[in-house]
Design a protein around this motif. Sequence first.
Motif, PDB file in Angstrom:
ATOM      1  N   ASP A  59       0.678  -1.048  -0.100  1.00  0.00           N
ATOM      2  CA  ASP A  59      -0.365  -0.373  -0.036  1.00  0.00           C
ATOM      3  C   ASP A  59       1.240   1.117  -0.488  1.00  0.00           C
ATOM      4  OD1 ASP A  59      -1.974   1.153   0.689  1.00  0.00           O
ATOM      5  OD2 ASP A  59      -2.030   1.653   2.737  1.00  0.00           O
TER       6      ASP A  59
ATOM      7  N   LYS B  91       1.066   5.322   1.591  1.00  0.00           N
ATOM      8  CA  LYS B  91      -0.027   5.501   2.762  1.00  0.00           C
ATOM      9  C   LYS B  91       0.353   7.336   2.575  1.00  0.00           C
ATOM     10  CE  LYS B  91      -1.214   2.643   5.441  1.00  0.00           C
ATOM     11  NZ  LYS B  91      -0.424   1.606   6.073  1.00  0.00           N
TER      12      LYS B  91
ATOM     13  N   GLY C 224      -5.563   7.465   3.892  1.00  0.00           N
ATOM     14  CA  GLY C 224      -6.131   5.874   4.377  1.00  0.00           C
ATOM     15  C   GLY C 224      -5.406   4.766   3.345  1.00  0.00           C
TER      16      GLY C 224
ATOM     17  N   TYR D   2      -5.251  -8.745   8.594  1.00  0.00           N
ATOM     18  CA  TYR D   2      -4.740  -8.158   8.305  1.00  0.00           C
ATOM     19  C   TYR D   2      -3.338  -6.786   9.013  1.00  0.00           C
ATOM     20  CZ  TYR D   2      -3.457  -3.008   5.875  1.00  0.00           C
ATOM     21  OH  TYR D   2      -3.019  -1.728   5.730  1.00  0.00           O
TER      22      TYR D   2
ATOM     23  N   ASN E 297      -5.051  -4.974  11.242  1.00  0.00           N
ATOM     24  CA  ASN E 297      -6.585  -4.234  11.123  1.00  0.00           C
ATOM     25  C   ASN E 297      -7.862  -6.151  11.280  1.00  0.00           C
ATOM     26  OD1 ASN E 297      -5.631  -1.616  11.299  1.00  0.00           O
ATOM     27  ND2 ASN E 297      -4.710  -1.873   8.983  1.00  0.00           N
TER      28      ASN E 297
ATOM     29  N   ARG F  30     -10.053  -6.469   9.099  1.00  0.00           N
ATOM     30  CA  ARG F  30     -10.872  -6.375   7.978  1.00  0.00           C
ATOM     31  C   ARG F  30      -9.989  -6.103   6.459  1.00  0.00           C
ATOM     32  NH1 ARG F  30      -9.102  -1.472   6.165  1.00  0.00           N
ATOM     33  NH2 ARG F  30      -7.676  -0.613   8.562  1.00  0.00           N
TER      34      ARG F  30
ATOM     35  N   GLY G  49      -7.639  -4.541   3.592  1.00  0.00           N
ATOM     36  CA  GLY G  49      -6.762  -3.400   3.486  1.00  0.00           C
ATOM     37  C   GLY G  49      -8.204  -2.604   2.156  1.00  0.00           C
ATOM     38  N   ASP G  50      -7.910  -1.124   2.666  1.00  0.00           N
ATOM     39  CA  ASP G  50      -8.230  -0.668   1.353  1.00  0.00           C
ATOM     40  C   ASP G  50      -7.207   0.003   0.918  1.00  0.00           C
ATOM     41  OD1 ASP G  50     -10.065   0.147  -0.728  1.00  0.00           O
ATOM     42  OD2 ASP G  50     -12.266   0.799   0.895  1.00  0.00           O
ATOM     43  N   PRO G  51      -6.662   0.538  -0.307  1.00  0.00           N
ATOM     44  CA  PRO G  51      -7.268  -0.082  -1.391  1.00  0.00           C
ATOM     45  C   PRO G  51      -6.428  -1.845  -1.397  1.00  0.00           C
ATOM     46  CG  PRO G  51      -5.495   1.080  -1.347  1.00  0.00           C
ATOM     47  CD  PRO G  51      -5.833   1.065  -0.377  1.00  0.00           C
ATOM     48  N   GLU G  52      -6.180  -1.976  -0.751  1.00  0.00           N
ATOM     49  CA  GLU G  52      -5.718  -3.439  -0.569  1.00  0.00           C
ATOM     50  C   GLU G  52      -6.524  -4.645  -0.994  1.00  0.00           C
ATOM     51  OE1 GLU G  52      -5.047  -1.876   1.692  1.00  0.00           O
ATOM     52  OE2 GLU G  52      -2.980  -2.120   3.035  1.00  0.00           O
TER      53      GLU G  52
END
Length: 428
Positions: A212, A214, A226, A269, A285, A287, A289-292
């Motif tokens: 990612d 950041k 994010g 995550y 995390n 949930r 990942g976003d954008p992962e």
Amino acid sequence: MSGPNPIRRVCVVGSGGREHALAVVLGRTADVVVTPGNPGIAGGTAEGHIITCVHTPAEQIEADLYVIGPEAPLVDGLADRLRAAGHLVFGPGADGARLEGSKAFMKEVLAEAGVPTARFGVFSDPATATAYLRTLPAPWVIKTDGLAAGKGVLVTGSLDDAEADIAAKLSGDAFGDAGRRVVIEEGLTGPECSLLVLCDGQRLAPLAPAQDFKRLGDADQGPNTGGMGAYSPVPLVDAAMVDRLVDEAVAPLVGTLRARGIDYRGVLYAGVMLTPDGPKVLEFNVRFGDPEAQVVLPRLDGDLAGLLAEVADGSLRTEPRFLPDAAVCVVLASDGYPEAPRTGDVISGVGDAGSLEGVTVFHAGTADTDTDGVGTLVTSGGRVLGVTALAGTIGAARRRAYRGVSAISWPGMQSRSDIALAAAGVAP
Ligand code: AMP
Ligand code: GLY
């Protein structure tokens, strides 16, 4: 172990790029209803499944499987409420979600589990916090304890900025109650990667690693966001490194969670830094990942609904497999992101970008406005779109993604030009 019943209809909770990617990939094998979703999500799939968006609460939606995308409803106990109603749910209960809801709790669990992580202290008093800060070498790292949408972390080489940040966070001015406790950490260096690992309460199954970006600007300049883009696979993180991360970081964590009576069913995550002293966990995390998610999920070779159902059911036995293709996602953010995203700017070119070979445009912060009976797509959040492309190599996927990016525009649109650039240079 009989496993879950066939999954015909999945309910996805959330409205971002991650949920758009989840809906598209789940839609290969099941109908999908997303609450509340976004204007890019609804439609039919090549396989004949239907993807719809509704504004109904998840508790009132009938589905064979519930997948909760963002951290906030997980921390708030949505998975517990759905399970109590007898549903099959992918996502931890409030007990497990506390890992992300409180960085102090996460660091305490990591220390108990013996997971390699940065040295740290937890503070609510500015004088004690500042005194600890001064015992650490630069760079200084200050994190809100509570949820701050990925923006509660300051990494700085300026002691003055670090002290001002401590004051702003602890007073509640900067992040409200989420900042009234801070975690101060030793600064680590090295490349970062994101490893998403499915956990059915006990068994683990790693997904393909991703990286990612950041910081807002090219060459990792500017404020933390994010996430401004991602790619997968990661040449630096080979299969042996994935095994090592699972053994050293994820398995001990899950053992400690189990010892605390936490039956964690969802995705863990791990945000990892590959330091000169070996990999260290920056954060967990609870949930995707976003954008992962926007680069990992499209590479999955198989039935995502069935896989997540096994996790939810506690009967994980399918080993996730991934296409050899690489994926690159470039995030397009609104003017003013991350401090003060401007909304309502008219977006053009999404259709053109989406029709390019290998390109999918995931919506994250978009809204439909109706002007005189004509629907217009406008910005409605900080991260607006994720332009993801698949191709045989990282370099080719990157070229396709940026071709998509250049088709899209709105006033003040921000994006990085160096997503996956270094990796494209070293990948085969
Ligand atoms: P986090 O939300 O905890 O993952 O932090 C966000 C970003 O801040 C990470 O992706 C890193 O780039 C950076 N960061 C967090 N912790 C540290 C640390 N201890 N040392 C250096 N950079 C860090
Ligand atoms: N991409 C960072 C996150 O999802 O937290």
